[in-house]
Design a protein around this motif. Structure first.
Motif, PDB file in Angstrom:
ATOM      1  N   LEU A   9       0.814  -1.213   0.000  1.00 43.17           N
ATOM      2  CA  LEU A   9       0.000   0.000   0.000  1.00 43.17           C
ATOM      3  C   LEU A   9       0.849   1.265   0.000  1.00 43.17           C
ATOM      4  O   LEU A   9       0.488   2.260  -0.631  1.00 43.17           O
ATOM      5  CB  LEU A   9      -0.939  -0.002   1.205  1.00 43.17           C
ATOM      6  N   ALA A  10       1.959   1.222   0.703  1.00 43.73           N
ATOM      7  CA  ALA A  10       2.818   2.410   0.751  1.00 43.73           C
ATOM      8  C   ALA A  10       3.358   2.741  -0.633  1.00 43.73           C
ATOM      9  O   ALA A  10       3.377   3.905  -1.055  1.00 43.73           O
ATOM     10  CB  ALA A  10       3.969   2.177   1.733  1.00 43.73           C
ATOM     11  N   SER A  11       3.777   1.698  -1.361  1.00 41.61           N
ATOM     12  CA  SER A  11       4.300   1.899  -2.712  1.00 41.61           C
ATOM     13  C   SER A  11       3.210   2.393  -3.654  1.00 41.61           C
ATOM     14  O   SER A  11       3.425   3.314  -4.454  1.00 41.61           O
ATOM     15  CB  SER A  11       4.896   0.586  -3.231  1.00 41.61           C
ATOM     16  N   ILE A  12       2.032   1.785  -3.552  1.00 45.78           N
ATOM     17  CA  ILE A  12       0.915   2.182  -4.412  1.00 45.78           C
ATOM     18  C   ILE A  12       0.504   3.622  -4.118  1.00 45.78           C
ATOM     19  O   ILE A  12       0.276   4.426  -5.033  1.00 45.78           O
ATOM     20  CB  ILE A  12      -0.280   1.228  -4.216  1.00 45.78           C
ATOM     21  N   PHE A  13       0.421   3.954  -2.833  1.00 47.15           N
ATOM     22  CA  PHE A  13       0.016   5.305  -2.446  1.00 47.15           C
ATOM     23  C   PHE A  13       0.997   6.346  -2.984  1.00 47.15           C
ATOM     24  O   PHE A  13       0.593   7.375  -3.537  1.00 47.15           O
ATOM     25  CB  PHE A  13      -0.081   5.406  -0.923  1.00 47.15           C
ATOM     26  N   GLN A  14       2.275   6.064  -2.856  1.00 51.33           N
ATOM     27  CA  GLN A  14       3.290   6.999  -3.323  1.00 51.33           C
ATOM     28  C   GLN A  14       3.223   7.171  -4.840  1.00 51.33           C
ATOM     29  O   GLN A  14       3.238   8.296  -5.361  1.00 51.33           O
ATOM     30  CB  GLN A  14       4.686   6.507  -2.913  1.00 51.33           C
ATOM     31  N   ALA A  15       3.129   6.042  -5.556  1.00 56.76           N
ATOM     32  CA  ALA A  15       3.087   6.103  -7.018  1.00 56.76           C
ATOM     33  C   ALA A  15       1.810   6.785  -7.506  1.00 56.76           C
ATOM     34  O   ALA A  15       1.845   7.600  -8.437  1.00 56.76           O
ATOM     35  CB  ALA A  15       3.183   4.692  -7.595  1.00 56.76           C
ATOM     36  N   ALA A  16       0.685   6.451  -6.881  1.00 51.58           N
ATOM     37  CA  ALA A  16      -0.593   7.048  -7.288  1.00 51.58           C
ATOM     38  C   ALA A  16      -0.608   8.543  -7.004  1.00 51.58           C
ATOM     39  O   ALA A  16      -1.142   9.336  -7.794  1.00 51.58           O
ATOM     40  CB  ALA A  16      -1.746   6.363  -6.561  1.00 51.58           C
ATOM     41  N   SER A  17      -0.021   8.939  -5.887  1.00 52.57           N
ATOM     42  CA  SER A  17       0.039  10.356  -5.536  1.00 52.57           C
ATOM     43  C   SER A  17       0.860  11.135  -6.557  1.00 52.57           C
ATOM     44  O   SER A  17       0.462  12.222  -7.000  1.00 52.57           O
ATOM     45  CB  SER A  17       0.643  10.510  -4.136  1.00 52.57           C
ATOM     46  N   GLU A  18       1.990  10.568  -6.950  1.00 51.13           N
ATOM     47  CA  GLU A  18       2.838  11.230  -7.944  1.00 51.13           C
ATOM     48  C   GLU A  18       2.138  11.305  -9.298  1.00 51.13           C
ATOM     49  O   GLU A  18       2.207  12.323  -9.995  1.00 51.13           O
ATOM     50  CB  GLU A  18       4.168  10.481  -8.068  1.00 51.13           C
ATOM     51  N   PHE A  19       1.460  10.218  -9.659  1.00 56.08           N
ATOM     52  CA  PHE A  19       0.771  10.179 -10.953  1.00 56.08           C
ATOM     53  C   PHE A  19      -0.393  11.174 -10.972  1.00 56.08           C
ATOM     54  O   PHE A  19      -0.602  11.888 -11.957  1.00 56.08           O
ATOM     55  CB  PHE A  19       0.255   8.765 -11.222  1.00 56.08           C
ATOM     56  N   ALA A  20      -1.151  11.217  -9.878  1.00 62.33           N
ATOM     57  CA  ALA A  20      -2.323  12.093  -9.816  1.00 62.33           C
ATOM     58  C   ALA A  20      -1.932  13.568  -9.840  1.00 62.33           C
ATOM     59  O   ALA A  20      -2.694  14.409 -10.331  1.00 62.33           O
ATOM     60  CB  ALA A  20      -3.137  11.788  -8.562  1.00 62.33           C
ATOM     61  N   TYR A  38       1.014  -1.221 -11.887  1.00 63.23           N
ATOM     62  CA  TYR A  38      -0.072  -1.452 -10.936  1.00 63.23           C
ATOM     63  C   TYR A  38      -1.357  -1.725 -11.725  1.00 63.23           C
ATOM     64  O   TYR A  38      -2.099  -0.799 -12.058  1.00 63.23           O
ATOM     65  CB  TYR A  38      -0.261  -0.235 -10.026  1.00 63.23           C
ATOM     66  N   PRO A  39      -1.617  -2.986 -12.046  1.00 64.79           N
ATOM     67  CA  PRO A  39      -2.798  -3.334 -12.858  1.00 64.79           C
ATOM     68  C   PRO A  39      -4.096  -2.846 -12.214  1.00 64.79           C
ATOM     69  O   PRO A  39      -4.188  -2.691 -10.988  1.00 64.79           O
ATOM     70  CB  PRO A  39      -2.742  -4.867 -12.908  1.00 64.79           C
ATOM     71  N   LEU A  40      -5.090  -2.615 -13.051  1.00 69.10           N
ATOM     72  CA  LEU A  40      -6.359  -2.082 -12.560  1.00 69.10           C
ATOM     73  C   LEU A  40      -6.989  -2.937 -11.457  1.00 69.10           C
ATOM     74  O   LEU A  40      -7.515  -2.379 -10.482  1.00 69.10           O
ATOM     75  CB  LEU A  40      -7.339  -1.908 -13.726  1.00 69.10           C
ATOM     76  N   PRO A  41      -6.980  -4.283 -11.560  1.00 71.34           N
ATOM     77  CA  PRO A  41      -7.575  -5.067 -10.469  1.00 71.34           C
ATOM     78  C   PRO A  41      -6.918  -4.791  -9.115  1.00 71.34           C
ATOM     79  O   PRO A  41      -7.591  -4.837  -8.077  1.00 71.34           O
ATOM     80  CB  PRO A  41      -7.348  -6.517 -10.916  1.00 71.34           C
ATOM     81  N   VAL A  42      -5.614  -4.503  -9.128  1.00 74.31           N
ATOM     82  CA  VAL A  42      -4.921  -4.175  -7.878  1.00 74.31           C
ATOM     83  C   VAL A  42      -5.440  -2.853  -7.327  1.00 74.31           C
ATOM     84  O   VAL A  42      -5.745  -2.726  -6.133  1.00 74.31           O
ATOM     85  CB  VAL A  42      -3.397  -4.102  -8.104  1.00 74.31           C
ATOM     86  N   GLN A  48     -11.403  -1.259  -2.306  1.00 72.61           N
ATOM     87  CA  GLN A  48     -12.344  -2.090  -1.552  1.00 72.61           C
ATOM     88  C   GLN A  48     -11.834  -2.426  -0.158  1.00 72.61           C
ATOM     89  O   GLN A  48     -12.566  -2.990   0.652  1.00 72.61           O
ATOM     90  CB  GLN A  48     -12.626  -3.385  -2.328  1.00 72.61           C
ATOM     91  N   MET A  49     -10.593  -2.077   0.116  1.00 72.29           N
ATOM     92  CA  MET A  49      -9.996  -2.404   1.407  1.00 72.29           C
ATOM     93  C   MET A  49     -10.341  -1.350   2.450  1.00 72.29           C
ATOM     94  O   MET A  49     -10.592  -0.192   2.134  1.00 72.29           O
ATOM     95  CB  MET A  49      -8.465  -2.510   1.277  1.00 72.29           C
ATOM     96  N   GLU A  50     -10.363  -1.776   3.705  1.00 70.20           N
ATOM     97  CA  GLU A  50     -10.518  -0.850   4.820  1.00 70.20           C
ATOM     98  C   GLU A  50      -9.124  -0.527   5.344  1.00 70.20           C
ATOM     99  O   GLU A  50      -8.446  -1.376   5.907  1.00 70.20           O
ATOM    100  CB  GLU A  50     -11.375  -1.468   5.923  1.00 70.20           C
ATOM    101  N   VAL A  51      -8.715   0.703   5.108  1.00 69.04           N
ATOM    102  CA  VAL A  51      -7.365   1.108   5.506  1.00 69.04           C
ATOM    103  C   VAL A  51      -7.442   2.343   6.389  1.00 69.04           C
ATOM    104  O   VAL A  51      -8.421   3.092   6.373  1.00 69.04           O
ATOM    105  CB  VAL A  51      -6.492   1.403   4.262  1.00 69.04           C
ATOM    106  N   VAL A  52      -6.374   2.558   7.146  1.00 63.09           N
ATOM    107  CA  VAL A  52      -6.336   3.676   8.087  1.00 63.09           C
ATOM    108  C   VAL A  52      -6.032   4.987   7.373  1.00 63.09           C
ATOM    109  O   VAL A  52      -6.563   6.036   7.729  1.00 63.09           O
ATOM    110  CB  VAL A  52      -5.279   3.411   9.184  1.00 63.09           C
ATOM    111  N   GLU A  53      -5.194   4.936   6.349  1.00 65.73           N
ATOM    112  CA  GLU A  53      -4.768   6.146   5.644  1.00 65.73           C
ATOM    113  C   GLU A  53      -5.968   6.844   4.994  1.00 65.73           C
ATOM    114  O   GLU A  53      -6.556   6.327   4.035  1.00 65.73           O
ATOM    115  CB  GLU A  53      -3.731   5.789   4.581  1.00 65.73           C
ATOM    116  N   PRO A  54      -6.365   8.015   5.492  1.00 63.82           N
ATOM    117  CA  PRO A  54      -7.576   8.675   4.980  1.00 63.82           C
ATOM    118  C   PRO A  54      -7.432   9.200   3.554  1.00 63.82           C
ATOM    119  O   PRO A  54      -8.418   9.375   2.852  1.00 63.82           O
ATOM    120  CB  PRO A  54      -7.798   9.820   5.975  1.00 63.82           C
ATOM    121  N   ARG A  55      -6.206   9.469   3.131  1.00 63.51           N
ATOM    122  CA  ARG A  55      -6.003  10.040   1.796  1.00 63.51           C
ATOM    123  C   ARG A  55      -5.843   8.979   0.713  1.00 63.51           C
ATOM    124  O   ARG A  55      -5.750   9.322  -0.468  1.00 63.51           O
ATOM    125  CB  ARG A  55      -4.770  10.940   1.805  1.00 63.51           C
ATOM    126  N   LEU A  56      -5.802   7.716   1.114  1.00 65.83           N
ATOM    127  CA  LEU A  56      -5.539   6.661   0.134  1.00 65.83           C
ATOM    128  C   LEU A  56      -6.642   6.597  -0.919  1.00 65.83           C
ATOM    129  O   LEU A  56      -6.363   6.557  -2.124  1.00 65.83           O
ATOM    130  CB  LEU A  56      -5.391   5.309   0.832  1.00 65.83           C
TER     131      LEU A  56
END
Length: 272
Positions: A9-20, A38-42, A48-56
């Protein structure tokens, strides 16, 4: 879910943040490079996950929206109609709004728009879009209206939106008669937008007596805000020359159809 299948999740969050937040327009190559990593199903799975990070969630949604705006990204969406379907029913307004926008992106970017709309219609997307239109927040409702307009540009789409059977539960008049005042105003806004698409669609709307909903809202309700909203929609339709068919005649921007002219005149709406 075992550790082998748990995404980083940390890697995805960082990459998605940079891309966005990437400046400028994202092209197909950039979208493909990100999806290859990061394929779309991922990404859908993370939503669909319950995570603590509010900005995810907001970061993944913003990232996916930029991907789906590209021709490459939207070309992938028809492979994941089930995820669009789930998104339209999500509890999150951000995800519902993204799902509505995704439908517009795929229709706008696909060359075979008729087949695209047919697939979406067969997946029952329209009924879910109507729910988003009526119940969503302002952003979700607006995105749903645009998606429905895009669907309406195809014969298969307009047949679902304006069915010939008067007993259809999805008839806009039936929906408007069984919803809240705010939802009715949103239905009126949709009718106005559909009316503007083509003379053929306008003819169907006129023949279905859907324009009477404006009259009912203005003359038959006690809610001042609803009346004002209906008047505003009707006036915008007149001013922008939307109501020009089957008895509606406009000279300049002045509506000459007696009934609707009287409605506007009696409410002190001046057409100049």
């Amino acid at each position: 879910m075992n550790s082998a299948s748990t995404p980083d999740l940390a890697s995805i969050f960082q990459a998605a943040s940079e891309f966005a937040s990437y400046p400028g327009v994202v092209n197909d190559a950039a979208a493909k490079e990100f999806v290859d990593r990061y394929p779309l199903p991922v990404l859908f799975g993370v939503l669909q996950m319950e995570v603590v990070e509010p900005r995810l969630e907001e970061t993944i949604v913003a990232c996916l929206e930029r991907i789906f705006r590209t021709r490459y990204g939207s070309s992938l969406l028809l492979q994941y109609v089930v995820f669009i379907h789930a998104g339209l029913q999500a509890n999150s307004e951000a995800i519902r709004c993204l799902a509505c926008k995704s439908i517009s992106f795929v229709i706008e970017n696909m060359e075979d728009k008729a087949s695209t709309v047919r697939i979406l219609v067969e997946s029952n997307a329209y009924a879910l879009l109507i729910k988003c239109l009526l119940d969503g927040n302002e952003q979700t409702s607006a995105a749903s209206l645009i998606a429905i307009k895009n669907i309406a540009k195809s014969p298969d789409g307009i047949d679902v939106i304006l069915p010939s059977s008067r007993d259809e539960s999805m008839q806009l008049k039936n929906i408007a008669n069984n919803c809240s005042s705010m939802a009715r105003i949103r239905i009126l806004a949709l009718i106005k937008e559909l009316f503007s698409l083509s003379d053929d669609i306008a003819s169907v709307i006129y023949a279905s007596n859907l324009l009477e909903l404006f009259e009912v809202e203005i003359n038959g309700r006690n809610d001042a805000l609803s009346i004002l909203s209906a008047l505003e929609i009707l006036y915008e339709g007149v001013k922008r020359n939307f109501f020009i068919i089957n008895g509606f005649e406009i000279f300049g921007d002045r509506l000459q159809h007696k009934k609707y002219y009287i409605i506007l005149r009696d409410k002190n709406i001046i057409l100049l």
